[in-house]
Design an enzyme around this catalytic site. Structure first.
Site: not given
Length: 521
Positions: A274, A308
């Protein structure tokens, strides 16, 4: 002894640390039931909120690493045979324990990381939610049954526990990302070894103190949930290269992800990555502009731009560009910047001074490449900002995707650009190396459907009239391209934590071969 002045500004931190079992010096390794007497160098955890040292950690060493991995291997042999619903019951109790400690743990997350208290509470709630999800999942680890081409044969597939799951988490979500991985891994029958970011180790230590009673009273084998709080000096490439760890789940920058993927891939292990996001929102001329402003504001400045999924690019239809830009700048002027535990604060500090420098450097690149900073960007000074980590979120106007725009700046720097047609807007959105989260604001059904089609967003997450940030745990979370391709949390993301096995049973007295092959002696 703290001064009376410092104590007055403590926001209850001293009591919070006491409740969570955080001491002046804390051991850096745990096997769930036992804290190891670690001998590594002492590392200090500093809060960017006020520049104070919160507490210290005596890091786990390579020797501690070996002890933890060996214990995890032993635990797996027992844990994998516990029925999945019973594993789910342990996870349910972990969720209940987190509910009891939601406020103090949320406060520590806020203070150690720098996100505002509401976001800290939200992160702990996310842990609780994924526990609830995993409990239900423990009774739904389904395989498929399929028809065999051979007479009197039955064919199906099933999923078995994988082994040790290594979790490497980033500073921006000190506890939630661990829970996404760990709770799913637990119900799947795996054991977990957690290496948290060296910037937020106290949060990880607090979590293991919270869950310890659950593990003890349920007689969970020692080594099912493990912690290694250490820098890469002690736990780094050796962790990635370890054949005893079949899956490494890593959250971080694309640069870090490349290294993880390379080392794990060389041993043909699995990596769940990720990584970076460069998330865009398209603002159509058919959008509800006031709704869009609210979504952009949280997406761009929430967590001081250190998610993110933070909104980093706005692609605005030229007919509404000036109107939307002016509304946005006005909204930015009302953002309250300050200590994250102050209830009036909307934006806290960046994680450290290196992040502040990165924010400043990115703005210089914007100017050199032809863009223009139209609001904010300065480092805050004066009373309350002594840590040097507070900045005013910045807005930049750019022409298309400049080279700097194609890089992810992990700070509150938002780029504005114009478009004419929806096709152009989608091209601009997709024309970056990352592919995590994306959104369009429009009341036009045709635009919305095109955006969600194969001709639209190339990201792992694509939203309509919702911002890029704040994903729910029910859907699989992750992205494409340089975001790494991994999926965590909901949907069928659990399959990454298990090994798939196809089974065929012959209940006849013949031995027919597949594809009609004859091989008779």
């Amino acid at each position: 002894m703290k001064s009376e002045t410092l104590e007055a500004k403590d926001f209850g931190i001293s009591e919070t640390l006491k409740v969570l079992g955080i001491h002046d010096i804390n051991p850096g390794a745990c096997t769930g039931l036992e804290w190891l007497d670690t001998k590594g160098e002492i590392i200090e955890s500093w809060s960017s909120c006020d520049g104070q040292c919160i507490a210290k950690i005596r890091q786990a060493t390579t020797s501690d690493y070996e002890k933890v991995i060996t214990q995890a291997q032993k635990a797996f042999l027992k844990w994998r045979s516990v029925p999945a619903p019973k594993r789910g019951e342990i996870v349910r109790q972990i969720g209940e324990e987190l509910r009891k400690y939601k406020e103090p743990l949320g406060k520590l997350v806020s203070y150690e990381m720098g996100k505002i208290y509401q976001e800290g509470l939200g992160e702990v709630q996310e842990m609780i939610d994924i526990c609830d999800f995993a409990v239900g999942l423990s009774r739904q680890l389904y395989g498929l049954s399929m028809h065999s081409e051979r007479s009197r044969h039955r064919m199906y597939e099933q999923y078995h526990p994988l082994g040790i799951v290594g979790i490497i988490s980033a500073f921006n979500f000190p506890v939630a990302v661990w829970s996404w991985n760990a709770m799913i891994a637990l119900v799947c029958g795996d054991v977990v070894v957690w290496k948290p970011s060296s910037k937020v180790m106290l949060c990880a230590i607090a979590v293991h103190r919270i869950i310890a009673d659950v593990l003890k009273r349920n007689e969970v084998p020692e080594g099912v949930l493990n912690l290694l709080a250490a820098s890469s000096k002690y736990v780094g490439d050796n962790f990635l290269a370890d054949h005893r760890v079949p899956l490494i789940s890593a959250t971080g920058s694309t640069k870090v992800g490349r290294r993880v993927g390379k080392i794990v891939g060389e041993r043909l292990g699995r990596s769940l990555l990720e990584l970076g996001g460069n998330n865009a929102i398209i603002i159509s001329e058919n959008a509800d502009l006031d709704l869009a402003i609210r979504a952009v504001l949280f997406g761009a400045v929430g967590t001081a731009g250190q998610r993110c999924t933070s909104t980093r690019r706005l692609i605005i239809q030229e007919n509404v560009y000036n109107t939307f830009r002016d509304k946005l700048v006005n909204a930015y002027r009302h953002i309250r910047i300050g200590h994250p535990l102050d209830s009036k604060t909307l934006v806290g500090p960046l994680i450290d001074k290196a992040a502040v420098q990165g924010f400043a450097d990115a703005q210089e690149r914007v100017k050199k490449e032809g863009g223009k900073i139209i609001y904010g960007g300065e480092t805050m000074t004066g009373e309350g900002f002594e840590s040097g980590c507070y900045v005013r979120p910045a807005i930049a106007e750019v022409e298309k995707n400049l080279p700097i725009v194609c890089d992810e700046t992990f700070a509150p720097l938002l780029y504005l650009m114009k478009y004419k047609s929806i096709d152009e807007a989608i091209r601009l959105q997709n024309d970056v190396p990352q592919g995590l989260s994306s959104a369009i604001f429009t009341r036009n059904l045709l635009e919305a459907e095109q955006y969600l089609s194969c001709e639209g967003s190339d990201c792992g997450i694509a939203n309509v009239n919702i911002g890029t940030s704040g994903a729910e745990i029910g859907g699989a979370f992750g992205g494409e391209k340089e975001t790494g391709g991994g999926r965590e949390s909901g949907s069928d993301a659990w399959k990454a934590y298990m090994r798939r096995q196809t089974n065929t049973i012959n209940y006849s007295t013949d031995l027919p071969l597949a594809q009609g092959i004859h091989f008779d002696i």
